[in-house]
Design an enzyme around this catalytic site. Structure first.
Site, PDB file in Angstrom:
ATOM      1  N   ILE A 124      41.056  40.839  45.484  1.00  0.00           N
ATOM      2  CA  ILE A 124      41.655  41.893  44.659  1.00  0.00           C
ATOM      3  C   ILE A 124      40.820  43.153  44.842  1.00  0.00           C
ATOM      4  CG2 ILE A 124      42.208  42.643  42.310  1.00  0.00           C
ATOM      5  CD1 ILE A 124      43.850  40.273  42.507  1.00  0.00           C
ATOM      6  N   GLY A 125      41.474  44.217  45.242  1.00  0.00           N
ATOM      7  CA  GLY A 125      40.770  45.476  45.473  1.00  0.00           C
ATOM      8  C   GLY A 125      40.519  46.231  44.178  1.00  0.00           C
ATOM      9  N   SER A 174      37.419  41.121  48.805  1.00  0.00           N
ATOM     10  CA  SER A 174      38.492  41.998  49.272  1.00  0.00           C
ATOM     11  C   SER A 174      37.973  43.041  50.252  1.00  0.00           C
ATOM     12  CB  SER A 174      39.127  42.710  48.079  1.00  0.00           C
ATOM     13  OG  SER A 174      39.922  43.787  48.522  1.00  0.00           O
ATOM     14  N   GLN A 231      38.405  38.684  53.057  1.00  0.00           N
ATOM     15  CA  GLN A 231      39.775  39.128  53.378  1.00  0.00           C
ATOM     16  C   GLN A 231      39.718  40.433  54.155  1.00  0.00           C
ATOM     17  OE1 GLN A 231      41.383  41.938  51.233  1.00  0.00           O
ATOM     18  NE2 GLN A 231      42.770  42.120  52.976  1.00  0.00           N
ATOM     19  N   TYR A 254      41.729  43.656  56.138  1.00  0.00           N
ATOM     20  CA  TYR A 254      42.888  44.465  56.526  1.00  0.00           C
ATOM     21  C   TYR A 254      42.578  45.014  57.906  1.00  0.00           C
ATOM     22  CZ  TYR A 254      44.999  44.644  51.835  1.00  0.00           C
ATOM     23  OH  TYR A 254      45.605  44.336  50.648  1.00  0.00           O
ATOM     24  N   THR A 302      45.103  39.671  55.858  1.00  0.00           N
ATOM     25  CA  THR A 302      46.309  39.991  55.080  1.00  0.00           C
ATOM     26  C   THR A 302      47.249  40.846  55.916  1.00  0.00           C
ATOM     27  OG1 THR A 302      45.106  39.830  53.015  1.00  0.00           O
ATOM     28  CG2 THR A 302      47.157  41.072  52.946  1.00  0.00           C
ATOM     29  N   ARG A 308      55.264  51.604  44.675  1.00  0.00           N
ATOM     30  CA  ARG A 308      54.802  51.133  43.363  1.00  0.00           C
ATOM     31  C   ARG A 308      55.070  52.189  42.300  1.00  0.00           C
ATOM     32  NH1 ARG A 308      49.195  48.505  45.605  1.00  0.00           N
ATOM     33  NH2 ARG A 308      50.202  47.080  47.067  1.00  0.00           N
ATOM     34  N   LYS A 312      47.487  35.690  55.587  1.00  0.00           N
ATOM     35  CA  LYS A 312      47.994  35.830  54.217  1.00  0.00           C
ATOM     36  C   LYS A 312      49.201  36.760  54.197  1.00  0.00           C
ATOM     37  CE  LYS A 312      46.349  37.258  49.582  1.00  0.00           C
ATOM     38  NZ  LYS A 312      46.744  38.637  49.304  1.00  0.00           N
ATOM     39  N   HIS A 336      51.983  39.030  47.780  1.00  0.00           N
ATOM     40  CA  HIS A 336      51.048  40.035  47.267  1.00  0.00           C
ATOM     41  C   HIS A 336      51.286  40.286  45.768  1.00  0.00           C
ATOM     42  CE1 HIS A 336      48.107  42.837  49.300  1.00  0.00           C
ATOM     43  NE2 HIS A 336      48.108  43.368  48.087  1.00  0.00           N
ATOM     44  N   ARG A 359      53.871  43.064  44.895  1.00  0.00           N
ATOM     45  CA  ARG A 359      53.457  44.465  44.965  1.00  0.00           C
ATOM     46  C   ARG A 359      53.947  45.183  46.218  1.00  0.00           C
ATOM     47  NH1 ARG A 359      49.114  45.421  41.669  1.00  0.00           N
ATOM     48  NH2 ARG A 359      47.861  46.726  43.046  1.00  0.00           N
ATOM     49  N   ASP A 410      49.888  31.869  46.753  1.00  0.00           N
ATOM     50  CA  ASP A 410      49.577  32.638  45.545  1.00  0.00           C
ATOM     51  C   ASP A 410      50.806  33.428  45.126  1.00  0.00           C
ATOM     52  OD1 ASP A 410      49.720  35.257  46.739  1.00  0.00           O
ATOM     53  OD2 ASP A 410      47.592  35.217  47.260  1.00  0.00           O
ATOM     54  N   SER A 411      50.656  34.217  44.073  1.00  0.00           N
ATOM     55  CA  SER A 411      51.704  35.069  43.491  1.00  0.00           C
ATOM     56  C   SER A 411      52.423  34.355  42.358  1.00  0.00           C
ATOM     57  CB  SER A 411      52.710  35.560  44.548  1.00  0.00           C
ATOM     58  OG  SER A 411      52.031  36.300  45.561  1.00  0.00           O
ATOM     59  N   ARG A 460      49.822  30.984  36.980  1.00  0.00           N
ATOM     60  CA  ARG A 460      49.341  31.342  35.642  1.00  0.00           C
ATOM     61  C   ARG A 460      48.792  30.164  34.850  1.00  0.00           C
ATOM     62  NH1 ARG A 460      49.493  35.252  38.030  1.00  0.00           N
ATOM     63  NH2 ARG A 460      50.820  37.071  37.810  1.00  0.00           N
TER      64      ARG A 460
HETATM   65  C1  LIG Z   1      45.244  44.953  41.608  1.00  0.00           C
HETATM   66  C2  LIG Z   1      45.476  44.095  42.815  1.00  0.00           C
HETATM   67  C3  LIG Z   1      44.783  44.372  43.974  1.00  0.00           C
HETATM   68  C4  LIG Z   1      44.962  43.567  45.101  1.00  0.00           C
HETATM   69  N1  LIG Z   1      44.209  43.816  46.216  1.00  0.00           N
HETATM   70  C5  LIG Z   1      44.347  43.007  47.298  1.00  0.00           C
HETATM   71  C6  LIG Z   1      43.510  43.194  48.430  1.00  0.00           C
HETATM   72  O1  LIG Z   1      42.654  44.055  48.459  1.00  0.00           O
HETATM   73  N2  LIG Z   1      43.719  42.377  49.492  1.00  0.00           N
HETATM   74  C7  LIG Z   1      44.664  41.384  49.487  1.00  0.00           C
HETATM   75  O2  LIG Z   1      44.809  40.670  50.471  1.00  0.00           O
HETATM   76  N3  LIG Z   1      45.429  41.180  48.400  1.00  0.00           N
HETATM   77  C8  LIG Z   1      45.282  41.937  47.314  1.00  0.00           C
HETATM   78  N4  LIG Z   1      46.044  41.707  46.206  1.00  0.00           N
HETATM   79  C9  LIG Z   1      46.980  40.549  46.195  1.00  0.00           C
HETATM   80  C10 LIG Z   1      46.272  39.292  45.712  1.00  0.00           C
HETATM   81  O3  LIG Z   1      45.352  38.834  46.660  1.00  0.00           O
HETATM   82  C11 LIG Z   1      47.289  38.175  45.418  1.00  0.00           C
HETATM   83  O4  LIG Z   1      48.095  37.979  46.544  1.00  0.00           O
HETATM   84  C12 LIG Z   1      48.160  38.495  44.203  1.00  0.00           C
HETATM   85  O5  LIG Z   1      47.378  39.062  43.182  1.00  0.00           O
HETATM   86  C13 LIG Z   1      48.832  37.244  43.685  1.00  0.00           C
HETATM   87  O6  LIG Z   1      49.734  37.545  42.670  1.00  0.00           O
HETATM   88  P1  LIG Z   1      49.400  37.325  41.100  1.00  0.00           P
HETATM   89  O7  LIG Z   1      48.192  38.131  40.802  1.00  0.00           O
HETATM   90  O8  LIG Z   1      50.606  37.832  40.386  1.00  0.00           O
HETATM   91  O9  LIG Z   1      49.211  35.865  40.899  1.00  0.00           O
HETATM   92  C14 LIG Z   1      45.884  42.490  45.068  1.00  0.00           C
HETATM   93  C15 LIG Z   1      46.576  42.221  43.883  1.00  0.00           C
HETATM   94  C16 LIG Z   1      46.367  42.997  42.759  1.00  0.00           C
HETATM   95  C17 LIG Z   1      47.097  42.634  41.496  1.00  0.00           C
END
Ligand SMILES: Cc1cc2nc3c(=O)[nH]c(=O)nc-3n(C[C@H](O)[C@H](O)[C@H](O)COP(=O)(O)O)c2cc1C
Length: 431
Positions: free
Chosen positions: A109-110, A137, A159, A161, A187, A196, A303, A327, A330, A358-359, A362
């Protein structure tokens, strides 16, 4: 209910955690962060800026994909089995040589600084303490070396990019190897940012404020290239407004070293410009993977895979694992839910490499259902960010402990003494 009293310690993380919370309650101590996902998110929202909350909570377009991720989990119903001696349960798994105390990892998560000042380092400490791998991240708020130091020998992945510079890609991978990462997660779904709407309405993108670019500003290849950008940097153009000055101040604060020095040198502004030029490569294609494959002997997971043909292509290109992900809704509004994509991908992969998902995860029931459909493990995303916002490192630890406990109890109550007992016959699809 069993007759176990306080004289006999409860067995397993699930009962231990329940015991801890209820005994705490009897002493007037309540969990540090809410246990329910909705209340946890609400506590985090109150602790965050409107921009920070929108950035984490938001999805692409109408956010249909976020809702669909949840709906797809809910279509699968667990069918518990009885009288199977579940007094001792084993929740541990191993994915590509990485040990997981429970079958989940913390997603990359970034920009975690939007949730808490200690950002990635707090998450790293929490993950290490709980035996759950943390995927650093590419867009972290702290350099991977800092997070790695906070973790001791605990498991971590990196992870990636794929940027416009292969030298930078190689540098990130080399650093990840030296940081003790035991896998690279590439990813694929963010070659451009999704549409968004929450962030667009607030006209706010953290990276333009210098947030979430710590892997870059700590990288020797990036810093060398930055000198070029600095030479070419035009003076600030347009009307100088109070907001623009505020942004410049914020930006300088995000750059390593004293704020005034990076303001004077122009480095902070140049770093953002360079990052924007470098960030992503929409032209990336399957043939590019050979470059990465040659650069590292670490396992590589892709991913963002949602189509079975892409999963097969990943294996054909020498990849070691798949992460079924949209993602967190997103990127592509209207995208297929990951739980809807999983069965065909598992079938196509046919056990050749691990498949993670993932995604929308909960709860313990979600972990169980994904495993029943053939996932080796799942990724936890937003819930731990809410834990971080609401309670810092301790908040993340509680979120991890709660999910581990919830999964352990779900496993046992469904009649499985170990993860290996979960199968397709553990669930039923409705609708
Ligand atoms: C705020 C935010 C930042 C994220 N940043 C990245 C990232 O930097 N690299 C990446 O591969 N995925 C990123 N993701 C995606 C997450 O790795 C993951 O796929 C996603 O959060 C899963 O969905 P969920 O949080 O609804 O369960 C990000 C997600 C969120 C919510």
């Amino acid at each position: 209910m069993s007759g176990t009293g306080s004289e006999r310690p409860p067995v397993g993380i699930g009962r231990e955690r329940q015991f801890e919370v209820y005994v705490g309650g009897a002493r007037g101590v309540h969990p540090r962060v809410p246990v329910s996902f909705e209340r946890l998110e609400e506590a985090a929202r109150k602790a965050m800026s409107p921009e920070g909350y929108a950035y984490v909570a938001g999805g692409a377009g109408t956010e249909e994909a976020i809702r669909r991720n949840r709906a797809a989990f809910e279509r699968w119903r667990i069918v518990p089995r009885m009288l199977r001696d579940v007094s001792v349960r084993d929740t541990a798994v191993d994915v590509l040589g990485t040990p997981l105390a429970s079958p989940f990892v913390l997603c990359p998560i970034g920009v975690l600084e939007m949730a808490h000042g200690d950002a990635d380092v707090a998450v790293a400490r929490a993950a290490a303490a709980e035996g759950i791998p943390f995927v650093f991240s590419n867009q972290a708020s702290r350099p991977m070396e800092e997070s790695a130091r906070a973790m001791g020998d605990a498991p971590r992945w990196f992870q990636l990019y794929w940027s416009t510079s292969n030298d930078l890609v190689a540098s990130f991978v080399g650093r990840a190897e030296r940081c003790g990462c035991s896998a690279i997660v590439l990813t694929l779904d963010t070659t451009m940012l999704g549409w968004r709407v929450r962030d667009l309405d607030l006209a706010y993108l953290p990276f333009l404020r210098g947030k979430g670019i710590a892997q870059y500003t700590s990288d020797p290849v990036f810093l060398e290239a930055l000198q070029e950008t600095l030479k070419q940097a035009p003076p600030p153009s347009g009307r100088i407004t109070l907001a623009a000055l505020g942004t410049l101040w914020e930006l300088a604060g995000s750059y390593p070293g004293p704020r005034l020095a990076s303001l004077r040198s122009g480095l902070a502004r140049a770093a953002v410009r360079r990052f924007v030029e470098t960030y992503s490569r929409p032209s990336l294609s399957w043939d590019d993977l050979a470059f990465l494959r040659e650069r590292t002997s670490l396992p590589i997971l892709l991913k963002g895979i949602l189509h079975p043909a892409d999963a097969v292509a990943a294996i054909e290109h020498g990849m070691d694992g798949i992460v079924v992900s949209n993602h967190g809704g997103r990127q592509v509004d209207g995208s297929i839910a990951t739980m809807d994509a999983l069965p065909a991908i598992v079938e196509a992969v046919a056990g050749r490499v691990p498949v993670l998902l993932d995604s929308g995860v909960r709860s313990g029931a979600d972990v169980f259902r994904a495993l029943a459909l053939g996932a080796s493990a799942v990724g936890l995303g937003r819930p731990y960010v809410w834990g971080l916002a609401a309670g810092g490192e301790e908040g993340v630890r509680e979120v991890i402990r709660n999910l581990r406990a919830d999964f352990d109890l779900t496993l046992g109550l469904a009649g499985c003494a170990s993860v290996s007992r979960i199968g397709l016959d553990s669930v039923d699809r409705v609708g």
